[in-house]
Design a protein around this motif. Structure first.
Motif, PDB file in Angstrom:
ATOM      1  N   ALA A 385       0.869  -1.106   0.055  1.00 22.24           N
ATOM      2  CA  ALA A 385      -0.267   0.073  -0.109  1.00 22.24           C
ATOM      3  C   ALA A 385       0.925   1.180  -0.064  1.00 22.24           C
ATOM      4  O   ALA A 385       2.086   1.114   0.564  1.00 22.24           O
ATOM      5  N   PRO A 386       0.333   2.247  -0.574  1.00 18.23           N
ATOM      6  CA  PRO A 386       1.045   3.672  -0.592  1.00 18.23           C
ATOM      7  C   PRO A 386       1.512   3.762   0.836  1.00 18.23           C
ATOM      8  O   PRO A 386       0.562   3.981   1.942  1.00 18.23           O
ATOM      9  N   PRO A 387       2.905   4.187   1.118  1.00 15.52           N
ATOM     10  CA  PRO A 387       3.214   4.422   2.458  1.00 15.52           C
ATOM     11  C   PRO A 387       2.711   5.828   2.874  1.00 15.52           C
ATOM     12  O   PRO A 387       2.563   6.701   2.091  1.00 15.52           O
ATOM     13  N   THR A 388       2.330   5.919   4.294  1.00 15.79           N
ATOM     14  CA  THR A 388       1.985   7.371   4.643  1.00 15.79           C
ATOM     15  C   THR A 388       2.690   7.706   5.904  1.00 15.79           C
ATOM     16  O   THR A 388       2.561   9.185   6.211  1.00 15.79           O
ATOM     17  N   ARG A 389       3.501   7.059   6.657  1.00 13.19           N
ATOM     18  CA  ARG A 389       3.916   7.458   7.811  1.00 13.19           C
ATOM     19  C   ARG A 389       5.469   7.897   7.619  1.00 13.19           C
ATOM     20  O   ARG A 389       6.162   7.633   6.706  1.00 13.19           O
ATOM     21  N   ALA A 618       5.664   2.960  -7.745  1.00 12.96           N
ATOM     22  CA  ALA A 618       4.328   2.718  -8.430  1.00 12.96           C
ATOM     23  C   ALA A 618       3.529   3.448  -7.404  1.00 12.96           C
ATOM     24  O   ALA A 618       2.496   3.923  -7.635  1.00 12.96           O
ATOM     25  N   ALA A 619       3.550   2.545  -6.056  1.00 15.77           N
ATOM     26  CA  ALA A 619       2.699   2.979  -4.956  1.00 15.77           C
ATOM     27  C   ALA A 619       2.571   4.472  -4.609  1.00 15.77           C
ATOM     28  O   ALA A 619       1.484   5.075  -4.272  1.00 15.77           O
ATOM     29  N   MET A 620       3.766   5.008  -4.640  1.00 17.27           N
ATOM     30  CA  MET A 620       3.897   6.452  -4.164  1.00 17.27           C
ATOM     31  C   MET A 620       3.220   7.426  -5.556  1.00 17.27           C
ATOM     32  O   MET A 620       2.533   8.316  -5.294  1.00 17.27           O
ATOM     33  N   PHE A 621       3.674   7.155  -6.603  1.00 17.96           N
ATOM     34  CA  PHE A 621       3.354   7.789  -7.865  1.00 17.96           C
ATOM     35  C   PHE A 621       1.716   7.519  -8.024  1.00 17.96           C
ATOM     36  O   PHE A 621       1.013   8.735  -8.358  1.00 17.96           O
TER      37      PHE A 621
END
Length: 643
Positions: A385-389, A618-621
């Motif tokens: 999953a896209p990282p958030t921390r 890819a998750a971040m973009f």
């Protein structure tokens, strides 16, 4: 009028920032380094006698002292001690101690060596060897037991250890059996010439003629084809034949097997087992279907760490999951706990219907931000999953990083294009620091466009946080248009570039690769011709626009040539497209298994990291979960022309 000019000058100088003051002394620093490089002792002495508040002033004094230690005159002990007291715990103090210890070793001042050595924070392999020699010279007989206990692990020891090894061997503390085992390991390496020294430590009655050993290892096929009928009547004859078979196996395992078949019964059981382990290892590297059978024939002979790993990979390549499990469970505990074998043991258990045990293995590494952590998580149903921390950083953390003497020296060195020295200073400054300091330091590096230090510094922090620093995406205005024009995946390009250069524009490898995408001059010329780039010159690779144009064009060309598969293309970018094709199997192969069984250590690690990077980018973009398994896919069978 004059008073007015002086007043204006004084006002201007008073308004200078500390950084501007520092730059006023840059010429002296650069001149001192050039004097050291050219051996201009007089200039170095003159420059070091001056003092100014430049942050790199200690370097000038260090260079002078290092130069003095290299001279034949007695070492200036008083000046050396003064510097060490004045610069405690600094990188330069560590480097000066290292220089002084090497000088003491040359002078055979072993008592002085042992007095200074404990102050060294991070001794390298050479100094650890010299310390053993110093202890032995001073009558410390515990060195004997220490070397005997670690003998099997010291095959690749630094050459400085040879003095100790020779002394112990000639005194009878190392047995001929132990020496022959070392000779075997050295023969089965990239540098078989290292075995010459060990051969000289054997008792004269048990040593082969050096010329014969050279013939056996340099022309193994010819030597084996001319073996005299009575070669096996002595251990020396059998060991030299084993050396020839080992060297031939590294070149052509099938040819070695044919010759071994002719003389196998002439060897003792232990010798046969050893050679089967060599055949298994080299067979696995060369893609032989017989590799696992050869490993089984080796029985319980002790294997090197590399052989143990390839015993697992040989079974994995044929998807012999029972064999994979057995090979992993036979590993020492510290190796079995590595992420790769934790994951593949889980896969082997799952393939045999033992899902509860498999899931327990996957949970051990799932979620960790590396190749196996992402794959293990997917086995548990979780895509990345896209990282958030983001890690917490305070104003105090920023202030600590900005005022740190080591980081300030590093930044000054980078400013003067002394990148190697800057990297050393930066890394030294990070030792023992907390996450707050590290995150702040990474942000300082970003602000100064030292992206490799930003990434490496952030990687020392909480592995589940700080993705914005660990996976930087600089130069996007330059890179993205080129990527779109080539029809490539932006995340894959960034994943590859992060692995190639860490986004350092002047990056240059030891092999000559240059720039953001580490393009070799010959590759650049070939690609330029393919895309119609006129007037190509190798120095154009230092221009970021041209470097990215050639690098992304090369990615597109090899992707099109390799089934449009990013795993194959990543391997091809690193090791050449021909090798990437040959490493395929005669049947469809899971992408993860292909990556795990790449025979080149560098390329195997490279492909796994590039593909993992691509998933994270890819998750971040795209701000949505990504699957590594989907990206790895399936590798199509190789064509007959690729065999």
């Amino acid at each position: 009028m004059a008073k007015g000019l002086w007043a204006a000058l004084a006002l201007a100088l008073a308004s200078l920032s500390p950084a501007a003051w520092a730059q006023l002394g840059d010429e002296r620093i650069l001149a001192a380094r050039e004097a050291l490089r050219t051996g201009d002792r007089a200039t170095l002495e003159r420059l070091s006698s001056a003092r100014d508040p430049h942050v790199l002033d200690p370097y000038v004094r260090y260079w002078r002292l290092s130069n003095l230690l290299a001279r034949p005159e007695p070492a200036p002990a008083a000046e050396l001690i003064e510097f060490l007291l004045y610069e405690p715990d600094s990188l330069l103090a560590e480097r000066l101690r290292t220089d002084w210890l090497r000088r003491m070793a040359r002078d055979r001042d072993w008592s002085g060596f042992l007095q200074l050595y404990p102050d060294l924070r991070e001794p390298d392999a050479e100094l650890r060897c010299l310390q053993r020699n110093a202890r032995l010279e001073n009558g410390d007989m515990t060195v004997i037991a220490e070397v005997q206990d670690r003998w099997m692990d010291l095959v690749d020891a630094n050459s400085a250890c040879e003095t100790v090894f020779r002394t112990l061997a000639l005194a009878g503390h190392i047995t001929p059996d132990q020496l022959w085992w070392r000779i075997r390991r050295q023969t089965d390496s990239r540098n078989p010439a290292a075995a010459r020294a060990t051969l000289s430590w054997l008792p004269v009655s048990e040593a082969p003629a050096l010329a014969e050993f050279e013939r056996a290892t340099k022309s193994p096929a010819a030597y084996l084809d001319r073996l005299p009928p009575n070669f096996s009547t002595t251990r020396v004859g059998r060991e030299v034949a084993l050396a020839a078979l080992t060297r031939l196996a590294r070149e052509d395992v099938a040819a070695a097997r044919v010759r071994f078949d002719r003389i196998e019964e002439r060897f003792a059981a232990e010798e046969r087992s050893y050679l089967y382990a060599v055949l298994g290892h080299q067979g696995a590297l060369q893609g032989s279907a017989n590799a696992s059978a050869w490993f089984r024939a080796a029985g319980k002979i002790p294997l090197s760490a590399e052989q143990r790993a390839w015993r697992v990979r040989a079974a994995l390549r044929t998807e012999d999951w029972r064999g994979v499990q057995a090979a992993i469970e036979a590993l020492p505990a510290n190796e079995q706990a590595l992420p790769e074998w934790t994951y593949w043991l889980g896969r082997a258990q799952a393939a045999q219907g033992r899902s509860t045990e498999a899931q327990a293995q996957f949970r051990r590494v799932a979620g960790q931000p590396h190749f196996y952590g992402l794959l293990a998580a997917e086995e548990l149903g979780e895509t990345f999953a896209p990282p958030t921390r983001a890690g917490a950083v305070t104003a105090d953390d920023i202030a600590r990083a900005e005022s740190d003497a080591g980081l300030r020296r590093a930044l000054a060195l980078y400013r003067l294009d002394m990148r190697t020295e800057g990297m050393r200073e930066w890394n030294w400054a990070l030792r023992g620091q907390d996450d707050g300091f590290l995150i702040a330091a990474a942000r300082v590096a970003v602000r100064n466009e030292i992206y490799d230090r930003a990434i490496n510094t952030a990687e020392r922090t909480d592995p589940q946080a700080n993705y914005d620093l660990r996976f930087l995406a600089p130069y996007r205005q330059l890179i993205e248009p080129q990527v779109r024009q080539q029809g490539l995946d932006l995340a894959w390009v960034y994943g590859l570039m992060r692995q190639e250069s860490r986004f350092i524009v002047p990056a240059r490898s030891s092999s000559g690769a240059q720039g953001l995408m580490q393009v070799m001059p010959t590759t650049g010329k070939w690609v330029a011709n393919k895309i119609g780039l006129r007037n190509y010159q190798a120095n154009m690779l230092s221009d970021p626009d041209t470097n990215v144009l050639l690098g992304t064009s090369y990615m597109r060309l090899i992707l099109e040539d390799l089934d449009s598969h990013p795993v194959l293309a990543s391997a091809g970018y690193n090791a050449g497209p021909g090798r990437a094709r040959r490493w395929r199997e005669d049947r469809p192969l899971e992408g993860a298994i292909y990556a795990e069984t790449i025979p080149f250590d560098e390329t195997r690690d490279y492909v796994k990291k590039v593909m993992t990077n691509a998933v994270i980018y890819a998750a971040m973009f795209e701000a949505r979960p990504q699957s590594l398994k989907a990206r790895l896919g399936t590798i199509a069978p190789r064509m007959s022309a690729d065999r």
